[in-house]
Scaffold this motif. Structure first.
Motif, PDB file in Angstrom:
ATOM      1  N   ARG A  14      41.611  36.187  43.543  1.00  0.00           N
ATOM      2  CA  ARG A  14      42.911  35.851  42.956  1.00  0.00           C
ATOM      3  C   ARG A  14      43.884  35.380  44.026  1.00  0.00           C
ATOM      4  NH1 ARG A  14      40.716  40.121  40.908  1.00  0.00           N
ATOM      5  NH2 ARG A  14      40.154  40.151  38.727  1.00  0.00           N
ATOM      6  N   GLY A  15      44.800  34.495  43.630  1.00  0.00           N
ATOM      7  CA  GLY A  15      45.835  34.020  44.548  1.00  0.00           C
ATOM      8  C   GLY A  15      45.385  32.932  45.495  1.00  0.00           C
ATOM      9  N   ALA A  16      44.200  32.383  45.258  1.00  0.00           N
ATOM     10  CA  ALA A  16      43.668  31.345  46.141  1.00  0.00           C
ATOM     11  C   ALA A  16      43.552  29.993  45.439  1.00  0.00           C
ATOM     12  CB  ALA A  16      42.302  31.767  46.693  1.00  0.00           C
ATOM     13  N   GLY A  17      44.098  29.887  44.222  1.00  0.00           N
ATOM     14  CA  GLY A  17      44.056  28.622  43.491  1.00  0.00           C
ATOM     15  C   GLY A  17      42.766  28.386  42.722  1.00  0.00           C
ATOM     16  N   VAL A  18      41.903  29.388  42.643  1.00  0.00           N
ATOM     17  CA  VAL A  18      40.622  29.226  41.957  1.00  0.00           C
ATOM     18  C   VAL A  18      40.830  29.005  40.464  1.00  0.00           C
ATOM     19  CG1 VAL A  18      38.399  30.304  41.430  1.00  0.00           C
ATOM     20  CG2 VAL A  18      39.435  30.608  43.700  1.00  0.00           C
TER      21      VAL A  18
END
Length: 108
Positions: free
Chosen positions: A78-82
Motif C-alpha cells: 500500500r502507498g506505492a501507487g499499485v
C-alpha cells in the motif's frame, strides 16, 4: 512495476494474494470466510490483471468485461501507487466507464 493480464499459471498466486489481503484488511469478517477458491471461481469469468515488480506480485484486479465491472482490487504493497496503476490499466482496457463496489466497513 509492470501491470498486465495474468497468465493461466499465475492465477493461483493471485488467488493467494486475494486471500492474504482480505484476511489482513477485512477484519469485520471472520478470516476463515476469505478463501482463495472464491477468487478462483470468479476468475473463470473475469479478466485478471496483476502488478509485479520483477517476480514479486504486488496487487491484482478482477475485471468483469460484460458489465465493465471492477470486481476486485487488492494490493499487498500500500502507498506505492499499485492500486492506482491497476485501476488505470483496467480503465484503459475497458469499453467504457467502470463500475465498482466498496464494502462500507472498509476504511482503507
Amino acid at each position: 512495476m509492470i501491470v498486465r493480464r495474468a497468465q493461466a499459471d499465475e492465477i493461483a498466486a493471485c488467488a493467494a494474494l486475494y486471500e492474504r489481503v482480505l484476511r489482513e484488511t477485512f477484519t469485520w469478517i471472520p478470516p476463515q470466510q476469505h478463501q482463495a477458491a472464491d477468487f478462483l471461481s470468479a476468475a473463470e469469468e473475469e479478466e485478471v490483471y496483476l502488478a509485479k515488480d520483477g517476480e514479486r506480485l504486488l496487487g491484482i484486479a478482477g475485471f468483469y468485461r460484460p458489465s465493465n465491472f471492477l470486481h476486485s482490487l487488492y494490493v499487498e504493497t500500500r502507498g506505492a501507487g499499485v492500486g492506482k496503476a491497476l485501476l488505470d490499466h483496467v480503465t484503459a482496457v475497458a469499453d467504457g466507464p467502470l463500475s465498482l463496489k466498496c464494502q462500507s466497513p472498509n476504511l482503507r
